[in-house]
Design an enzyme around this catalytic site. Sequence first.
Site, PDB file in Angstrom:
ATOM      1  CG  ASP A 171      -6.783   1.360  -3.385  1.00  0.00           C
ATOM      2  OD1 ASP A 171      -6.305   0.310  -3.724  1.00  0.00           O
ATOM      3  OD2 ASP A 171      -7.632   1.519  -2.482  1.00  0.00           O
ATOM      4  CD  GLU A 412      -3.531   2.154   5.904  1.00  0.00           C
ATOM      5  OE1 GLU A 412      -4.200   2.887   6.624  1.00  0.00           O
ATOM      6  OE2 GLU A 412      -4.536   1.699   4.914  1.00  0.00           O
TER       7      GLU A 412
HETATM    8  C1  9WN Z   1     -10.432   0.711  -1.204  1.00  0.00           C
HETATM    9  C2  9WN Z   1      -7.826  -2.254   2.991  1.00  0.00           C
HETATM   10  C3  9WN Z   1      -7.811  -1.718   1.713  1.00  0.00           C
HETATM   11  C4  9WN Z   1      -6.419  -2.454   0.978  1.00  0.00           C
HETATM   12  C5  9WN Z   1      -6.056  -1.493  -0.296  1.00  0.00           C
HETATM   13  C6  9WN Z   1      -5.781  -0.153   0.200  1.00  0.00           C
HETATM   14  C7  9WN Z   1      -7.065   0.592   0.866  1.00  0.00           C
HETATM   15  C8  9WN Z   1      -9.494   0.893   0.269  1.00  0.00           C
HETATM   16  C9  9WN Z   1      -9.638   2.275   0.710  1.00  0.00           C
HETATM   17  O1  9WN Z   1      -7.380  -0.314   1.926  1.00  0.00           O
HETATM   18  O2  9WN Z   1      -8.018   0.322  -0.064  1.00  0.00           O
HETATM   19  O3  9WN Z   1     -10.284  -0.590  -1.242  1.00  0.00           O
HETATM   20  O4  9WN Z   1     -10.606   2.564   1.444  1.00  0.00           O
HETATM   21  O5  9WN Z   1      -8.621   3.149   0.482  1.00  0.00           O
HETATM   22  O6  9WN Z   1      -5.299   0.554  -0.883  1.00  0.00           O
HETATM   23  O7  9WN Z   1      -4.935  -1.999  -0.679  1.00  0.00           O
HETATM   24  O8  9WN Z   1      -7.104  -3.713   0.576  1.00  0.00           O
HETATM   25  O9  9WN Z   1      -6.802  -2.576   3.732  1.00  0.00           O
END
Ligand code: 9WN
Length: 454
Positions: A171, A412
């Site tokens: 992201d 994570e």
């Molecule tokens: C937005 C769930 C997700 C991952 C992504 C990571 C993060 C979300 C966030 O978490 O994104 O989609 O709330 O920041 O960047 O890769 O799928 O683990």
Amino acid sequence: MSGPDHASLARRAREVLDRNRRGAWTCPSGELYPHLWLWDSCFIAIGVARYDAPRAADELRALFRGQWANGMVPHMIFAEGVHDVGSRRLWQSRNNPAAPRDVETSCITQPPLPAVAAAHVARALPDDERERFLADVYPRLVAYHRWLYRERDLRGRGLVTLIHPWECGLDTTPPWMDALRRMPAPWWMRLALGLHLARVVRFLRRDTRFVPAAERPSDDDGLRMLVLARRAKRDDFELRRMPADRSLLIEDLAFNALLVVANRCLRRIAEDLDETIDPDLARCFDATPAALDELWDEPTGQYYSRQATTGDRLTTSTVATFVPLWAGVAPSRVTPLVALLRQPRHYRPQFPVPSVAVDAPEFDANRYWKGPTWINMNWVIVRGLRECGEMAMADELRDRTLDLVEQTGCFEYFSPISGRGFGAEEFSWTAALVIDLLGDEHPDDDVGDAPRAR
Ligand code: 9WN
């Protein structure tokens, strides 16, 4: 190195996946990410397939509950009964007639891994269940890949365009955030950023309730991403309606490299089922590897994403540069990438592989996608190294990855400098991919994600 200690690692990883289990599917983290996310569920299915193939098949079936009538697989499906009004209000998927009626979803997608996960799950299922599972998911996979090319490759170039950084999975990765910062902002956002009022967004955020703000996306990046999603909503998240000057449209490197692998898996699934991919879609599949090569930059010896409208490369180096190794690329591309992966001041610090090169000005060891080591990226690179015959390096990275999680836990993400864990403490894809790496002692196993004949 894999040894007796790793038996306890596998046990701990399974416990994480059990605690995060929500019936048929598994959330990324109970507190921080209580919903279903697309690529998370794919990684989870790949790991779970190692010890409970029917559960892994259910994970993918649960993911497809969210599929839209037009074929899109959304990046999130909201869990019932979880209070997360801010996020649901942003999407309001049911306002779109193509969205499913019985679940609420986001309106954008995420890295296209379902076919890859389906291939892993199919390999683990007994014969009779395999055929039933593949027959179930095959039409859904084809519909998804068709949607990707029909709705996101409008000029038929072979590369899919993303409309939001949340779609790329990495992201807050610097190239996307730099491009986002360069976009003209509405007056109120300029004012908010100038007066440092973006902090207000923190009250709407779920993540900073559980994790220190310094390890998460900055408030400014958070506000910009939110505003971008609201702009895309005005155009119903449809690329063909989105004006170039108010949108961020990127041919994302990691996404398209993973698409090459996913297309390969889908072709293999079709063969196994005696199905034929229709010629139009097959032509799209054939176009992507050559189009991916256009993202190569000879002077720096790396791949980059590019702006879909201007064709400008986003030349900040990130871990995404290694993803094409898995797609299968020419030796002239492999050599400089492998060299880069070996250099301590770039991508081989104490705990590789950092999401941004450690000597880059953007590098921040503890902050989300701006530097930390992520286990899913290591897993992809291990597969990529195997794909191009770098077996010793693949094994070394696999062992270092297992040692890091063994020592620190199923976090994570991790500091590539100190090895400290950050973000969610019990993160599902870390657990799942560790299990897969532990079982990965027969790298020649034919999952279908590598080309059949080399
Ligand atoms: C937005 C769930 C997700 C991952 C992504 C990571 C993060 C979300 C966030 O978490 O994104 O989609 O709330 O920041 O960047 O890769 O799928 O683990």
